[in-house]
Design a protein around this motif. Sequence first.
Motif, short mmCIF file in Angstrom:
data_model
loop_
_atom_site.label_atom_id
_atom_site.label_comp_id
_atom_site.label_asym_id
_atom_site.label_seq_id
_atom_site.Cartn_x
_atom_site.Cartn_y
_atom_site.Cartn_z
N THR A 159 0.86 -1.18 0.00
CA THR A 159 0.00 0.00 0.00
C THR A 159 0.90 1.23 0.00
OG1 THR A 159 -0.11 -0.03 2.43
CG2 THR A 159 -1.90 -1.10 1.22
N TYR A 160 0.63 2.14 -0.91
CA TYR A 160 1.41 3.37 -0.99
C TYR A 160 0.51 4.46 -1.56
CZ TYR A 160 5.06 6.73 -2.08
OH TYR A 160 5.82 7.87 -2.12
N GLU A 161 0.59 5.63 -0.99
CA GLU A 161 -0.26 6.74 -1.43
C GLU A 161 0.45 7.49 -2.56
OE1 GLU A 161 -2.89 8.61 -2.53
OE2 GLU A 161 -3.57 7.71 -0.64
N TRP A 162 0.08 7.15 -3.79
CA TRP A 162 0.69 7.79 -4.95
C TRP A 162 0.08 9.16 -5.25
CZ3 TRP A 162 5.01 6.24 -7.37
CH2 TRP A 162 5.44 4.93 -7.17
N GLU A 163 -1.08 9.43 -4.65
CA GLU A 163 -1.79 10.69 -4.89
C GLU A 163 -1.93 10.95 -6.38
OE1 GLU A 163 -0.03 13.78 -2.53
OE2 GLU A 163 -0.93 13.04 -0.68
N ASP A 164 -1.38 12.07 -6.87
CA ASP A 164 -1.61 12.46 -8.27
C ASP A 164 -0.45 12.08 -9.18
OD1 ASP A 164 0.19 14.16 -7.13
OD2 ASP A 164 -0.70 16.00 -7.89
N ASP A 165 0.33 11.08 -8.78
CA ASP A 165 1.47 10.69 -9.61
C ASP A 165 0.99 10.29 -11.01
OD1 ASP A 165 4.41 9.88 -9.83
OD2 ASP A 165 3.39 8.04 -10.43
N VAL A 166 1.67 10.84 -12.00
CA VAL A 166 1.37 10.55 -13.40
C VAL A 166 2.67 10.21 -14.12
CG1 VAL A 166 0.46 11.45 -15.58
CG2 VAL A 166 -0.61 12.11 -13.41
N LEU A 167 2.66 9.13 -14.87
CA LEU A 167 3.84 8.80 -15.67
C LEU A 167 4.09 9.91 -16.67
CD1 LEU A 167 3.16 6.02 -14.40
CD2 LEU A 167 3.82 4.98 -16.57
N PRO A 168 5.33 10.40 -16.76
CA PRO A 168 5.60 11.51 -17.69
C PRO A 168 5.30 11.19 -19.14
CG PRO A 168 7.39 11.30 -16.10
CD PRO A 168 6.49 10.11 -15.90
N ARG A 169 5.48 9.92 -19.51
CA ARG A 169 5.23 9.47 -20.89
C ARG A 169 5.87 10.42 -21.91
NH1 ARG A 169 2.27 5.04 -20.78
NH2 ARG A 169 0.77 4.69 -19.08
N VAL A 170 7.16 10.63 -21.78
CA VAL A 170 7.91 11.47 -22.71
C VAL A 170 7.88 10.82 -24.09
CG1 VAL A 170 10.17 12.49 -23.22
CG2 VAL A 170 9.40 12.25 -20.83
N PRO A 171 7.49 11.54 -25.13
CA PRO A 171 7.51 10.94 -26.47
C PRO A 171 8.91 10.44 -26.80
CG PRO A 171 6.32 13.03 -26.50
CD PRO A 171 6.96 12.92 -25.14
N TRP A 172 8.97 9.32 -27.49
CA TRP A 172 10.26 8.73 -27.79
C TRP A 172 11.18 9.71 -28.51
CZ3 TRP A 172 13.30 5.04 -26.26
CH2 TRP A 172 12.81 3.85 -25.73
N GLU A 173 10.65 10.48 -29.46
CA GLU A 173 11.53 11.37 -30.24
C GLU A 173 12.07 12.52 -29.40
OE1 GLU A 173 7.23 12.33 -31.56
OE2 GLU A 173 8.44 10.56 -31.02
N ASP A 174 11.50 12.76 -28.21
CA ASP A 174 11.99 13.81 -27.32
C ASP A 174 12.85 13.24 -26.18
OD1 ASP A 174 10.53 15.61 -28.82
OD2 ASP A 174 8.78 15.51 -27.51
N THR A 175 13.07 11.94 -26.19
CA THR A 175 13.71 11.27 -25.07
C THR A 175 15.23 11.41 -25.10
OG1 THR A 175 11.90 9.66 -24.92
CG2 THR A 175 14.01 9.03 -23.94
#
Length: 706
Positions: free
Chosen positions: A148-164
Amino acid sequence: MMRLPPRLSPGMPAPLGAHWNGLGVNFAVFSANAQQVDVCLFDPRDRREIRRYRLPEYTNEVWHGYLPDAEPGLLYGFRAFGPYDPASGHRFNPHKLLLDPYARSLSGPLSWSDTQFGYRLHSPRADLSFDRRDSAAAMPRCVVVHDTYEWEDDVLPRVPWEDTVIMEAHVKGLTMQREMACAQPGTFRALCAPTMIAHLRRLGVTTIELLPIQCFMPERHLIERGLTNYWGYNTLAFFVPHAGYLASGSPHELRAAIRRLHRAGIEVVMDVVYNHTCEGSELGPTLCYRGLDNATYYRLVPGNERHLINDTGCGNTLNLSHPRVLQMVLDSLRYWAESYHIDGFRFDLATVLAREPYGFDQGSGFLDAIMQDPVLSSRKLIAEPWDPGPGGYQFGNFPPGFAEWNDRFRDTTRRFWRGDARQQGDMAARIAGSGDLLDRRGRRPWSSINILTTHDGFTLTDVVSYATRHNGANGEDGQDGAPENYSANWGVEGPASDAVILNLRGRVQRAMMATLMLSHGTPMLLAGDEFGQTQGGNNNAYCQDNATSWLDWELAGTATGRVMASFVARLAVLRARHPSLRAARYMHGRHKPMPDLPDISWFRPDGDPIGAAQWADESFHFLGVRRASTHEGGTVDVTYTVLNAHAEDLTAILPAPHGKWTLLLDTTCPDQPEMMLEHGVRDIIVPARGLLLFAAVAAGEEGENA
């Protein structure tokens, strides 16, 4: 202490592992060949065994049972009964306490002991003998957990591959030196320290790729020599974070680090090792998989099942052709993705994972399972596309959706800037994203992970400081590590004080770094290259948990270190600013963003296109590449990159611009500001062993379709 019942109730065969449901714990463990499996419970205070239960049910090759009233924190392990028949591949020994393959936490360290071997270690019959000593005293305990862990509003950045932009780093080595002002250096807490995050952001790093953080064990022979498996490519438990990186022992430290990195827009990719385990060859210890079902978990030599197939070079090879072993790997990956919010995975020796009994297969069970999985297929997937086994080099042969480490980029870039003959053609292909090897089935340039240096090999400073490897400290007579590194010392082996040599080394380093950052594909930096990290010429520092491998942050404070770090940050800004430097699609010169302006063209110094004679000329060490791509709104971004690997300056002519040319970068003068050329000026001097970057951005038409 809970009151223990006389026996377990049947429980359920799924999910595998030990899971608390609020009222008790269900145990389920796979073994196709065991005749009986016991679960052993231990006292948390003195670690002694307090109760042993036989798992009462066997369903679909899964042994299972349920312990009512048990709670998280319960310590346990398994013992498996069955034939000890090495000739047939069976190595059951109930005297050996076994870890749960699905354990999510371990209590206590593993201390190497002769008792952990299923056979009498010094017997003349070797592994055909049988050891009756109990190994429990030398084994860690598995711990029942409730994640159990409170991630709250954590969102994967999902950086586009071409910007990585990736940085490969070792959790401990990255932060052990205290100059970074990190709390608990060498741990996950230090990984997400404000100073570290600021450093990554300044460099333009979007994604940090961590060397193995799953629980791993150093080989016994290294411990006996006063060394250790520092890199961590020797997994013990596939669901457990490595305890050495936890300051308090809580896995929530890793979750908190990932959450903070995500908040800064930085992705976290795990380097995972599912090709082998730390149990080694048939002469290795019995810790988990071997004792539960050696003949299923590992690939055995057909017709000689006493021996394990060693396609990994590490003694054993996991048998991913078996559905239960494949399930374990997929369950582990999903666990890290969902429970730890991991953004992606780099698969060590990925060819092993895709090798069926008949050989490498693009449609292997592992690759097919990954690509159809709704969780895993959405993460960044990176293959190391080679292994030591038969047909092990498979760069370019992984399916769409996977990116691949590109060793061709590494070797060609080093050889081109070293001045080797006839590298210009291959260098051009690498700059263009290695489409000659990857452009098929809709793959994009990002599929090429462009590597210049990695943990395995020289650092960038060492590439220009050492002509040969210097691995004596590893205790293998200096014969380990790659013998060919395409490096050069430019006059002196190792550290130099001569200003001319130091200037030349700096030029070559910056030219290679610029080639990495300005080529199509996904650039990957090695942590420390941005300020001059050195390993003293050791190109295989896998066993050096010391100052050899730990980043020396004092170098970042030197004049040379500051210049290099600023230079790398500048390259990242230029890459982000100009879409023609990070193309989302392969350029072949057929598409025209503007009339008479192909998306990619190659030029020689006199401004004319490179012809067959120049591509074949052994003394030609020059490339000019003009790239063009369309912005939103119809603006066309045009850049011209000039590479001169000759030992002398060259006079060159810029292609006809679409607007004024602006000099954005000169690798031989890293502090030189951007400078717009006078209208019509096309004659330039390209410095020896230097790279120049020009840009001309002009409004234009949408261009012709490809």
